[in-house]
Design an enzyme around this catalytic site. Structure first.
Site, PDB file in Angstrom:
ATOM      1  CD  GLN A 104      -2.948   1.226   2.239  1.00  0.00           C
ATOM      2  OE1 GLN A 104      -2.477   1.215   3.383  1.00  0.00           O
ATOM      3  NE2 GLN A 104      -4.232   1.414   2.007  1.00  0.00           N
ATOM      4  CE1 TYR A 187      -3.361   9.099   7.681  1.00  0.00           C
ATOM      5  CE2 TYR A 187      -4.479   7.208   6.728  1.00  0.00           C
ATOM      6  CZ  TYR A 187      -3.951   7.860   7.827  1.00  0.00           C
ATOM      7  OH  TYR A 187      -4.019   7.278   9.069  1.00  0.00           O
TER       8      TYR A 187
HETATM    9  C1  LIG Z   1      -4.218  -1.669  13.739  1.00  0.00           C
HETATM   10  C2  LIG Z   1      -4.830  -1.139  12.470  1.00  0.00           C
HETATM   11  C3  LIG Z   1      -4.002  -0.627  11.498  1.00  0.00           C
HETATM   12  C4  LIG Z   1      -4.550  -0.147  10.288  1.00  0.00           C
HETATM   13  N1  LIG Z   1      -3.715   0.294   9.314  1.00  0.00           N
HETATM   14  C5  LIG Z   1      -4.207   0.637   8.095  1.00  0.00           C
HETATM   15  C6  LIG Z   1      -3.333   0.967   7.015  1.00  0.00           C
HETATM   16  O1  LIG Z   1      -2.101   0.914   7.124  1.00  0.00           O
HETATM   17  N2  LIG Z   1      -3.905   1.331   5.829  1.00  0.00           N
HETATM   18  C7  LIG Z   1      -5.264   1.382   5.651  1.00  0.00           C
HETATM   19  O2  LIG Z   1      -5.721   1.724   4.568  1.00  0.00           O
HETATM   20  N3  LIG Z   1      -6.109   1.037   6.669  1.00  0.00           N
HETATM   21  C8  LIG Z   1      -5.604   0.645   7.855  1.00  0.00           C
HETATM   22  N4  LIG Z   1      -6.460   0.235   8.853  1.00  0.00           N
HETATM   23  C9  LIG Z   1      -7.891   0.051   8.541  1.00  0.00           C
HETATM   24  C10 LIG Z   1      -8.151  -1.411   8.154  1.00  0.00           C
HETATM   25  O3  LIG Z   1      -7.508  -1.762   6.944  1.00  0.00           O
HETATM   26  C11 LIG Z   1      -9.653  -1.690   7.991  1.00  0.00           C
HETATM   27  O4  LIG Z   1     -10.164  -0.818   7.025  1.00  0.00           O
HETATM   28  C12 LIG Z   1     -10.430  -1.506   9.305  1.00  0.00           C
HETATM   29  O5  LIG Z   1      -9.751  -2.092  10.395  1.00  0.00           O
HETATM   30  C13 LIG Z   1     -11.831  -2.124   9.197  1.00  0.00           C
HETATM   31  O6  LIG Z   1     -11.753  -3.491   8.770  1.00  0.00           O
HETATM   32  P1  LIG Z   1     -11.741  -4.727   9.802  1.00  0.00           P
HETATM   33  O7  LIG Z   1     -12.933  -4.507  10.701  1.00  0.00           O
HETATM   34  O8  LIG Z   1     -11.848  -5.965   8.987  1.00  0.00           O
HETATM   35  O9  LIG Z   1     -10.462  -4.640  10.586  1.00  0.00           O
HETATM   36  C14 LIG Z   1      -5.950  -0.187  10.076  1.00  0.00           C
HETATM   37  C15 LIG Z   1      -6.779  -0.675  11.100  1.00  0.00           C
HETATM   38  C16 LIG Z   1      -6.232  -1.162  12.270  1.00  0.00           C
HETATM   39  C17 LIG Z   1      -7.151  -1.736  13.316  1.00  0.00           C
END
Ligand SMILES: Cc1cc2nc3c(=O)[nH]c(=O)nc-3n(C[C@H](O)[C@H](O)[C@H](O)COP(=O)(O)O)c2cc1C
Length: 380
Positions: A104, A187
């Site tokens: 990414q 961002y």
């Molecule tokens: C610890 C953590 C780190 C994350 N880092 C990123 C990231 O680097 N880039 C991004 O686009 N989203 C990031 N997110 C968002 C996740 O990719 C995702 O969109 C969000 O957690 C919801 O999906 P989930 O419920 O399946 O975790 C992050 C979320 C968490 C919890």
């Protein structure tokens, strides 16, 4: 295998060059465990991704393409030769297990603090209005307020596009299978797309066409690096979060602006569009039900590839989303953290360990690579 419950999720999916063995993708997750100073990927990160290589495709954590793109401590970069060398064992580890991994590409824009930037300089953005976010700036892991940004001059934008191009090339040199442009979560690219924050009066502000200009220039540069033989860009994806809103990071007409952006990305024949639909399905914005399909239609009608859904999905909800044609694959985020063999657990209908937020960011092996697979030998 007769009691497999989630057949749809476990079936393969692909578009030209990014074929995946299943529809269970790993969403990008910042874990802030790069080696400092230098924001260099390391062996522990290689082990982390190796353990999760059963994902259809891993979208590796957000990775700045320039020293000016960092907004959190200890995030790995893709702007130095040392970082490229650091990423190679990561991609090798995933490939050795038959996995796929894309990087990414990130620029945080105003979501940063001078402490993280070259010469303690000012963050850059579409605006000079400060972001309300907080970020980790050192290894004390306490959150600090963002620093007021500097509004980018019109003639500075092409230089940032070139930084994305360089990052895309370095990702290729490091052995990734593709890249995802980070256009989501407020961002830099999002700071240009949404009119709650972009109040510019140059060619990058005002009309929808102007606000999506910079993101599409980035898509062109990145697609140029990753071009398929037939002229498409099937190894390039783009992430959006059209209905996640916070303070000024919102748009007066998200459907219109993200449909236009998605159509532009489809025209460039990107391999996938990836959306954060919500962070919490229990409080999901009702507009998602109509706005998201419209955005996806714009992308696909214009020539785009797969739609990857994300956001607080349970395996049941994800399976339904595939069966109902809502998405081609689902990226799980948090669930992958304590369940490194998530695809096996989904095939067996659980059990799932619960994510532990205290170990999400920073630290060592604990909460990162210390989770045993479901059965002895199941993921080694
Ligand atoms: C610890 C953590 C780190 C994350 N880092 C990123 C990231 O680097 N880039 C991004 O686009 N989203 C990031 N997110 C968002 C996740 O990719 C995702 O969109 C969000 O957690 C919801 O999906 P989930 O419920 O399946 O975790 C992050 C979320 C968490 C919890």
């Amino acid at each position: 295998m007769s009691d497999i419950k989630h057949d749809a999720l476990l079936s393969p999916v692909g578009v030209r060059n990014l074929q995946a063995k299943n529809r269970i993708w790993m969403a990008p997750l910042t874990r802030s465990r790069a080696t400092m100073p230098g924001n260099v990927p390391n062996e522990m990160m290689a082990e982390y991704y190796r353990q999760r290589s059963g994902a259809g495709v891993i979208i590796a954590e957000a990775t700045p393409v320039t020293p000016w793109g960092h907004g959190y401590y200890a995030t790995p970069g893709i702007h130095s030769d040392k970082q490229v060398e650091g990423w190679k064992p990561v991609t090798d580890a995933v490939h050795s297990r038959g996995g796929k991994i894309v990087l990414q590409l990130w620029h945080v824009g105003r979501v940063s603090n001078s402490a993280l930037l070259p010469g303690n300089g000012q963050p850059v953005s579409s605006t000079d209005v400060i972001s309300e976010s907080m970020s980790y700036i050192d290894d004390t892991w306490t959150r600090a307020k963002n620093t007021a940004p500097r509004k980018l001059e019109t003639d500075e934008i092409p230089g940032i596009v070139e930084e994305f191009r360089d990052g895309a090339q370095r990702a290729k040199d490091a052995g990734f299978d593709g890249v995802e442009i980070h256009g989501a979560n407020s961002y830099l690219l999002d700071q240009f797309v949404r009119d709650g924050v972009n109040k510019r009066d140059d060619i990058y502000g005002g009309s929808i066409e102007n606000r999506i200009r910079f993101p599409l220039m980035v898509a062109d540069a990145v697609a140029d690096v990753w071009k398929d033989e037939d002229g498409g860009a099937s190894r390039v994806g783009y992430r959006i979060s059209p209905l996640s809103e916070h303070k000024d990071v919102r748009d007066s007409d998200p459907e219109a602006v993200f449909r236009a952006l998605a159509a532009g990305l489809g025209q460039r024949r990107l391999g996938f569009l990836h959306s954060v639909e919500t962070w919490d399905r229990s409080t999901i914005d009702p507009r998602v039900a109509t706005v998201l399909p419209a955005i996806v239609k714009s992308f696909k009608d214009a020539g785009g590839g797969l739609y990857i859904g994300n956001g607080d999905y349970t395996p049941e909800q994800a399976d339904n989303a595939i069966v109902n044609g809502w998405a081609d694959a689902i990226a799980f985020g948090k669930l992958w953290i304590p369940n490194p063999d998530l695809e096996k657990r989904i095939a067996m209908d659980g059990p799932y360990r619960k994510p532990e937020p205290e170990t999400f960011y920073g630290g060592g092996a604990e909460g990162y690579i210390n989770f045993e697979p479901l059965e002895v030998g199941a993921s080694s």
